[in-house]
Motif scaffolding. Structure first.
Motif, PDB file in Angstrom:
ATOM      1  N   HIS A   1       4.307   6.593   5.073  1.00 57.37           N
ATOM      2  CA  HIS A   1       3.967   7.175   6.368  1.00 57.37           C
ATOM      3  C   HIS A   1       5.217   7.317   7.229  1.00 57.37           C
ATOM      4  CE1 HIS A   1       1.869   7.758  10.216  1.00 57.37           C
ATOM      5  NE2 HIS A   1       0.822   8.091   9.471  1.00 57.37           N
ATOM      6  N   GLU A   2       5.296   8.436   7.944  1.00 52.44           N
ATOM      7  CA  GLU A   2       6.489   8.723   8.740  1.00 52.44           C
ATOM      8  C   GLU A   2       6.716   7.682   9.829  1.00 52.44           C
ATOM      9  OE1 GLU A   2       4.347  12.003  11.700  1.00 52.44           O
ATOM     10  OE2 GLU A   2       5.853  12.631  10.240  1.00 52.44           O
ATOM     11  N   ASP A   3       5.637   7.093  10.366  1.00 51.94           N
ATOM     12  CA  ASP A   3       5.800   6.064  11.397  1.00 51.94           C
ATOM     13  C   ASP A   3       6.476   4.824  10.833  1.00 51.94           C
ATOM     14  OD1 ASP A   3       4.603   7.722  13.213  1.00 51.94           O
ATOM     15  OD2 ASP A   3       2.650   6.711  13.180  1.00 51.94           O
ATOM     16  N   LEU A   4       6.099   4.455   9.594  1.00 48.37           N
ATOM     17  CA  LEU A   4       6.736   3.305   8.957  1.00 48.37           C
ATOM     18  C   LEU A   4       8.210   3.575   8.710  1.00 48.37           C
ATOM     19  CD1 LEU A   4       6.726   0.551   7.511  1.00 48.37           C
ATOM     20  CD2 LEU A   4       6.022   1.744   5.432  1.00 48.37           C
ATOM     21  N   LEU A   5       8.526   4.754   8.189  1.00 50.63           N
ATOM     22  CA  LEU A   5       9.920   5.098   7.927  1.00 50.63           C
ATOM     23  C   LEU A   5      10.741   5.095   9.211  1.00 50.63           C
ATOM     24  CD1 LEU A   5       9.466   7.994   5.328  1.00 50.63           C
ATOM     25  CD2 LEU A   5      10.092   5.613   4.875  1.00 50.63           C
ATOM     26  N   GLU A   6      10.131   5.561  10.288  1.00 50.04           N
ATOM     27  CA  GLU A   6      10.842   5.573  11.575  1.00 50.04           C
ATOM     28  C   GLU A   6      11.136   4.159  12.051  1.00 50.04           C
ATOM     29  OE1 GLU A   6      10.268   7.189  16.173  1.00 50.04           O
ATOM     30  OE2 GLU A   6       8.894   7.859  14.590  1.00 50.04           O
ATOM     31  N   GLU A   7      10.148   3.272  11.913  1.00 50.65           N
ATOM     32  CA  GLU A   7      10.365   1.892  12.343  1.00 50.65           C
ATOM     33  C   GLU A   7      11.407   1.195  11.477  1.00 50.65           C
ATOM     34  OE1 GLU A   7       9.338   0.535  15.082  1.00 50.65           O
ATOM     35  OE2 GLU A   7       8.320   2.418  15.545  1.00 50.65           O
ATOM     36  N   LEU A   8      11.381   1.471  10.166  1.00 46.32           N
ATOM     37  CA  LEU A   8      12.374   0.866   9.275  1.00 46.32           C
ATOM     38  C   LEU A   8      13.777   1.373   9.583  1.00 46.32           C
ATOM     39  CD1 LEU A   8      10.493   0.893   5.843  1.00 46.32           C
ATOM     40  CD2 LEU A   8      10.911  -1.062   7.326  1.00 46.32           C
ATOM     41  N   SER A   9      13.863   2.628  10.026  1.00 46.31           N
ATOM     42  CA  SER A   9      15.174   3.212  10.351  1.00 46.31           C
ATOM     43  C   SER A   9      15.820   2.534  11.561  1.00 46.31           C
ATOM     44  CB  SER A   9      15.035   4.713  10.613  1.00 46.31           C
ATOM     45  OG  SER A   9      14.355   4.961  11.830  1.00 46.31           O
ATOM     46  N   LYS A  10      15.018   1.846  12.367  1.00 44.03           N
ATOM     47  CA  LYS A  10      15.547   1.160  13.550  1.00 44.03           C
ATOM     48  C   LYS A  10      16.122  -0.205  13.208  1.00 44.03           C
ATOM     49  CE  LYS A  10      12.082   3.356  16.523  1.00 44.03           C
ATOM     50  NZ  LYS A  10      10.891   3.113  17.388  1.00 44.03           N
TER      51      LYS A  10
ATOM     52  N   HIS B   1       0.812  -1.222   0.000  1.00 47.20           N
ATOM     53  CA  HIS B   1       0.000   0.000   0.000  1.00 47.20           C
ATOM     54  C   HIS B   1       0.845   1.272   0.000  1.00 47.20           C
ATOM     55  CE1 HIS B   1      -3.926   2.044   1.579  1.00 47.20           C
ATOM     56  NE2 HIS B   1      -3.648   2.337   0.310  1.00 47.20           N
ATOM     57  N   HIS B   2       1.895   1.300  -0.842  1.00 44.27           N
ATOM     58  CA  HIS B   2       2.689   2.508  -1.060  1.00 44.27           C
ATOM     59  C   HIS B   2       3.328   3.045   0.225  1.00 44.27           C
ATOM     60  CE1 HIS B   2       0.455   2.467  -4.848  1.00 44.27           C
ATOM     61  NE2 HIS B   2      -0.648   2.424  -4.124  1.00 44.27           N
ATOM     62  N   GLY B   3       3.529   2.158   1.206  1.00 44.60           N
ATOM     63  CA  GLY B   3       4.128   2.605   2.461  1.00 44.60           C
ATOM     64  C   GLY B   3       3.142   3.232   3.424  1.00 44.60           C
ATOM     65  N   ALA B   4       1.849   2.907   3.283  1.00 44.60           N
ATOM     66  CA  ALA B   4       0.828   3.433   4.188  1.00 44.60           C
ATOM     67  C   ALA B   4       0.994   2.832   5.582  1.00 44.60           C
ATOM     68  CB  ALA B   4      -0.567   3.140   3.643  1.00 44.60           C
TER      69      ALA B   4
END
Length: 332
Positions: free
Chosen positions: A293-302, A259-262
Motif C-alpha cells: 500500500h502506498e501509505d505504508l511505503l510513504e511511512e517507511l520512506s520517512k 500481509h504483503h504490505g497491506a
C-alpha cells in the motif's frame, strides 16, 4: 572408387550413424528408467532451470524470501545445517520452491511452519511434502475445520500419508541450535496456545508470529497478521512478557512486513516501536490488491529503513554471519 562403390560406402556410413543414434536413444531411455527409481517422474521438472544459488558458508544463517508472486514463502538455513520453510506460496508456486530447494541440495526439510490456512500460504506445501518431506510440521492454531480452504484440505490429505511429526504451534515453541559454536533460537510469539474463536479472529489474525535471533541480529516473521494483533504483542512486550526468553521487540533488524504490505498490517506507531532497519515485502508484480500500500511505503520512506520487495527485486536473501552482522542481497 567408382560410383557404385561410393554409394555402397555412403549407405554403410548412414547405417552406422543410424545404429549409433538408436543405441544412444536406447541408453537415454534406460537412464531415464533407472532415474525414475530414485526421482518420481512427476518431479523431473523440478530439476531443470535451477536458480543460481550459492551454497551457505560455515557459520552463516540465511533467510531466503522467495518470489512466489502474490503469495508468501520463506526458507531459513540455520548455521547447524537445519532448514525451515515458512509457508508454501499459492498453488502455482511449486516449481519456484522446489527448484530453489534442489538448487541448495536440500533432500529433506527439517521443519515446515504454516502461518495460517489461506491458499496463498499453503498452496504448494502438498507438493513439497510429496517430493521433499519434513521431519516436523508446525500447523497454525485454528479450531474450525469447516472453514478450511480446498488447498489446505489437500495439504492435510497429503500430510496424513507422510511420516512427519505434526504439531500445532503454541507460544514459546522453539527451534534451537544443535551446535554450541553457533547458538541461535527461533521462537513462536503468537498464538498463546489457548483455544481461539475464529468468529472473533480472522484467518489472517490467526497467523503465527515468530522471532529469530542469531548473534546480534534478529528478525520477525508476521504472516498476514493485522495491526490489532501486533499492537497486542507490543503491549505484552512492554510488560516484559518475552524477557524470560531474552526477547525484546523494540529494536528489530529485519521485519517481514505483514500481509504483503497491506494497509492493515503496520501503523505508524508499530513502525516506530519495532524500529526495524530492513523491511521485506512479499507481493506480486501489478497485483490487484495494490500491495504494498502506498501509505505504508510513504511511512517507511520517512524512516532510515531499507525496503526490499520481491515483486521488483525477486528473491531477497538476508545473510547473517557468525559475528552477528548481516547483509541483504537480491536475485531476480
Amino acid at each position: 572408387m567408382n560410383y557404385s562403390d561410393r554409394r555402397a560406402e555412403s549407405q554403410r556410413k548412414f547405417k552406422r550413424i543410424k545404429m549409433s543414434l538408436l543405441i544412444c536413444f536406447a541408453l537415454f531411455l534406460l537412464a531415464l528408467s533407472a532415474l525414475s527409481f530414485f526421482i518420481p517422474t512427476s518431479s523431473w521438472q523440478y530439476y531443470f532451470s535451477l536458480p543460481n544459488v550459492k551454497q551457505r558458508r560455515d557459520g552463516e544463517l540465511r533467510i531466503h524470501y522467495l518470489y512466489v508472486g502474490q503469495a508468501d514463502s520463506t526458507l531459513i538455513e540455520f548455521p547447524d545445517g537445519k532448514t525451515l520453510l515458512i509457508d508454501g506460496g499459492d498453488t502455482h508456486s511449486d516449481a519456484m520452491i522446489m527448484r530453489y530447494l534442489n538448487a541448495l541440495k536440500i533432500k529433506k526439510l527439517d521443519y515446515i511452519l504454516l502461518t495460517h490456512t489461506d491458499t496463498d500460504h499453503v498452496g504448494s506445501l502438498d507438493e513439497v511434502i510429496k517430493f521433499k518431506g519434513a521431519s516436523t510440521i508446525l500447523l497454525p492454531c485454528t479450531t474450525d475445520n469447516s472453514n478450511y480452504k480446498t488447498a489446505y484440505k489437500e495439504f492435510l490429505s497429503v500430510l496424513e500419508e507422510s511420516d512427519s511429526e505434526v504439531k500445532t504451534v503454541k507460544r514459546f515453541d522453539q527451534i534451537t541450535s544443535s551446535n554450541a559454536a553457533y547458538p541461535y533460537s527461533f521462537t513462536v510469539l503468537f498464538p498463546q496456545g489457548v483455544e481461539l474463536d475464529e468468529d472473533e479472529l480472522t484467518s489472517n489474525e490467526l497467523s503465527t508470529i515468530s522471532y529469530l535471533k542469531y548473534g546480534n541480529t534478529d528478525a520477525l516473521f508476521c504472516g498476514d497478521t493485522s495491526a490489532k494483533t501486533l499492537a497486542g504483542l507490543v503491549k505484552e512486550d512492554g510488560l516484559g512478557a518475552f524477557e524470560p526468553k531474552g526477547i525484546r521487540l523494540n529494536d528489530i533488524d529485519i521485519m517481514k512486513a505483514p500481509h504483503h504490505g497491506a494497509d492493515d498490517g503496520l501503523t505508524n506507531e508499530l513502525i516506530s516501536y519495532f524500529n526495524f532497519k530492513s523491511a521485506v515485502i512479499s507481493c506480486g508484480l501489478g497485483n490487484i490488491y495494490g500491495h504494498p500500500h502506498e501509505d505504508l511505503l510513504e511511512e517507511l520512506s520517512k524512516t532510515n529503513c531499507e525496503v526490499y520487495r520481491t515483486d521488483l527485486q525477486g528473491v531477497v536473501v538476508a545473510t547473517i554471519s557468525a559475528d552477528g552482522t548481516y547483509k541483504i542481497t537480491t536475485e531476480k
